[in-house]
Design a protein around this motif. Structure first.
Motif, mmCIF file in Angstrom:
data_model
loop_
_atom_site.group_PDB
_atom_site.id
_atom_site.type_symbol
_atom_site.label_atom_id
_atom_site.label_comp_id
_atom_site.label_asym_id
_atom_site.label_seq_id
_atom_site.Cartn_x
_atom_site.Cartn_y
_atom_site.Cartn_z
ATOM 1 N N LEU A 19 -26.213 -6.485 58.271
ATOM 2 C CA LEU A 19 -26.178 -6.042 56.816
ATOM 3 C C LEU A 19 -24.400 -5.400 55.963
ATOM 4 O O LEU A 19 -24.625 -5.372 55.110
ATOM 5 N N MET A 49 -22.587 -6.993 56.670
ATOM 6 C CA MET A 49 -21.347 -8.289 56.661
ATOM 7 C C MET A 49 -22.353 -9.269 55.738
ATOM 8 O O MET A 49 -21.388 -10.079 54.536
ATOM 9 N N VAL A 50 -23.368 -8.849 55.531
ATOM 10 C CA VAL A 50 -24.017 -10.356 54.502
ATOM 11 C C VAL A 50 -24.184 -9.513 53.309
ATOM 12 O O VAL A 50 -24.171 -10.369 52.005
ATOM 13 N N GLN A 51 -23.929 -8.339 52.923
ATOM 14 C CA GLN A 51 -24.309 -7.274 51.940
ATOM 15 C C GLN A 51 -23.298 -6.931 50.994
ATOM 16 O O GLN A 51 -23.316 -6.450 50.736
#
Lengths: 172, 172, 172, 172, 172, 172, 172, 172
Positions: free
Chosen positions: D102, D104-106
């Motif tokens: 989370l 990294m991706v958000q």
């Protein structure tokens, strides 16, 4: 049954009232006297502890705690009494009650708390569960609970019939 | 700096010692005197409250709480003091610390608790954060923290060099 | 206490203002001077780093970071200073703040960040926690915090009384 | 293709090496020169920023970041460059990589980071994805990627045959 | 740069348009020609596979997939091409995009998919990331990306100034 | 019942064999002929599609898919056939099967996939559910399923008796 | 096909009707006769068990259960029959269907339940999956399912065309 | 107190014995007679219902259910009785007890179940909570519970002392 409260309902904030009134209504429908008040585990620890410590002596048989967020109220109450403590997690944060649920249900060995569902269903059930506890030593409550189960069946049957009619109307 | 403890570390169970000793070691490495003990929010609420209420008077400046499961310890401590309370969630149940994390971090407005990472990294950081708090009024600690940051850089550089050598060895 | 800011509040986006103003209001109610501004970890890394590196020198004692999504702001600030950094996760994505919470609280050993609850409660508590940190070396703030705790109790009592009246009115 | 690195792999800790070497091995199998080093977003922000800012100028075309916990490395790198940054979340805490994923991706709008799966599969794919990016302007790499896809098919067929034999042996 | 599309955007349902148009707008702002269409992994597997298989031959350099629920679109596309595939998870079910995120990001080794944030921020970043990929072999795009980063800084500064004024007005 | 396979079991990787063999054993115990093979949604999309498209014509009545991570196999199969597709999520990543579960169960309207529990229990049940489907048009299978239910009862009774003896031995 | 119901749809509460009607509509569109009613696993266990036990004898071939919260309905039904039971988790609590999903999908070995997506998509697919099961022994249904797949393709193409026009209109 | 069982403990599988024996041991330590057996909600629904329906008549006052996975046992029991039912979620799947927790705690209004923590702590607490319920009408049990709370305090003090000695030994 006298009017002396047998169940004490505490909620962490007055914002929890609309949820916790479901517990009160359940008790009322069974004629079980109760008291309900606001007391916070964190803002008024003394008020909470004083209330809980004196509860058994004053004739209270079951305690119910409703709280949201880092919901410590039930655990803090259980730390101060040997009465059964029921917990109602309330959905009052961005995490939708998961925080309150885990903060209530994951009690360590030695200090039990009995957790109900998140929100109104849980509050209603806390009231009913308190009646079930009292029914262990009260035959008339046991009978009323049996009657209530019959009503649940009847209620489903009424709704089933209404749905059947709606389906006909909707052409399903 | 005298030997009188400036930081008080409480843990909910002696099982938490291997995690919480990281906080103690961090404080020790900065020469900050501390005390550390077991006290449970639920099994020994009086012991915990008594300790916390007297803490500021005895010269304690920062409190650290480590607990797992429905981790109420930090919140219960914060309810009894105006000292800063740091919380270390411990992974001691099937839910791997998520329960302790949410039970610590989601405190309601009015009763702050400062939560660190789950487990040893969090305990280490609780010790460091206590030093940072003390450094607000202690220039020498501020300097030691600056030195520590330099050491962190050096530590990474040493590891980077070792990795470079390992890569050569591994033919990467 | 002079008017020179003692606390610096940064938020990753101006959308975070309605949450972070709670931290400002808490500080203001204790008479603690502060400054508050928008600065992003990702869009303006230089602006953020420059602000943070100079903070201790300019007399700032505590930093507060509010951010949502992959909330790196607090960690990036902690990387550049030895001042205590408080983090407020903000619910600004589909994942309702869980992303921001984990991105803030799970800091690795060596770089502490102190995380508060998601949203307004967390922002309010970040302000209060900053006051608690300052109170370590400021007796008058310690006294005001003690007064605040008394007010919290009084506030609960007022609400408890209002609820009791409402229950009578509702016939509960 | 010269030996000048086209891909830069950074990892937040030397503990991440066993995961991140998968990216290196993928690049190596395609003959793409790369460099790999330890650099932390939090412990060595300067080292990381300096490396990233100079990357495009030194001929680097793609950056890969591997990190665990509150994994800010990829976001911090993306803040300092316009090169594509690939992120590999690493399972290094009690939360099993969900925190790193989370974090990294958000990423917020404006600063893209391209996230791969948690752990070794993600590291392997980061290497392959870097090759795919380079293949946009390198026909020979595009051809090798096509060959690789054929090998994947062949690999499955070999395993399918081995399984068929095992099933006969096991009497399934 | 000619008008021949360099980027292909696919979305699983026309309901995804309001999210995916962000990717289109990002590409448009950089003058990168693209094509965008509806094609489902499950309802029109042939249409999807045919489009993807022919993409490289028709000059497409990057593919973007937006989908919700059990979001297989990006993985299915990656199975049919060696072009880089970017994935945008869309919040279209009760699980708020967590299902789409995990279905996209957790690709097995060998078939990379590069996942962006859930929703509009992710779609915007998919467009920007496609530009970053193209910039590997296009100096003018690299320059425009550098300009864009300068604009991001300026944008934050404008918002910071507006917030400062609002704070004065609000008496904060 | 002839020996021509009625059920086709596909798994995404040979690593899934120890889980998926449970489905095979369930079918075998009911005398239902089946075939089982490795075929990946991502690495061998053609092999998978070709197998599935021809399945109904070859007399297959039910398909079972086992996969982990971003488990697209069942959805990809359902896209190519109107046969019932059963899905078994496999715990093969750090996220313990939650990724595979959501990637399988959250299929969009129009392309059903029937998902079982994560892991061996789910694989066993996929085999049993295939038998239940076949029993819709096969009285003898319906009878064997009824017998199986009787055996389940007997199995519990045996275990209950063994536990009662163990309790006596343990002095419980 | 006679008018005798082949599929029985049960829902735990009349509140579930708006979701479960999707299953009914799917069956209706294929001309498959069905019956639908309210029956709760918890409030009317007898009604539920009686209905289910007699289902196969009355010619029912497939059962569908829709329920929210601690959704036991499908499991309780599967305990009483050897007919295939399809489960539709309904989002009716603060936890948004995750509770219902896990309570349905994680059935132990021996008692299979086939779970669909949360909510309307899942209900629609339960209806379609029932048709797929019936098609195993009904060639005309198999043909209609093949036609339905063709319609799905056509539906996507219509939407794709509409989107292309909208994009032109929007100047994308 | 006679030897006639007052508490009935059911577990869904003999694999749950090592967890559920904690409930038995708690009851035994308070001298509360109980019975414990295996009975599954799904594999032996009749056995379970028959046992539960007759429980109140046979003098049982409290029921305890331990189950993992889609843990319907407690809900199914509560559907058949008005006795208090306590639930112990067991960590027996890849989802580590979260499935069992939600399947037990999220009961709908009307059918209460009181849920304890996942695993051994929860089983121990279920036993204690049963004693608390019985103590509502049994003064001697109330006294023993008060004694138990004193022992909990003493136990913490012993462990605190042991830890203090260990710290001296470890040089902390």
């Amino acid at each position: 049954m006298s009017d002396k409260p047998l169940v004490g309902i505490l909620m962490g904030s007055d914002n929890d009232y609309e949820v916790m009134v479901e517990a009160a209504l359940a008790l009322k429908s069974f004629g079980v006297p109760f008291e309900m008040m606001v007391s916070s585990a964190h803002r008024t620890p003394e008020r909470t502890a004083t209330y809980v410590r004196s509860a058994r002596g004053r004739g209270i048989k079951v305690l119910i705690a409703g709280a949201g967020a880092a919901a410590h109220l039930a655990g803090v109450m259980a730390a101060e009494t040997t009465l059964p403590v029921l917990a109602v997690p309330i959905d009052s944060t961005a995490l939708q009650g998961l925080d309150a649920l885990l903060a209530m249900v994951q009690m360590p060995a030695g200090i039990p708390v009995a957790t109900m569902a998140i929100g109104k269903a849980g509050a209603r059930n806390a009231g009913l569960f308190a009646v079930q506890i009292l029914s262990v030593a009260d035959e008339s409550l046991a009978q009323r609970l049996a009657d209530y189960k019959v009503q649940l069946v009847a209620g489903v049957e009424v709704k089933a019939k209404a749905l059947a009619e709606r389906m006909v109307k909707d052409g399903i």
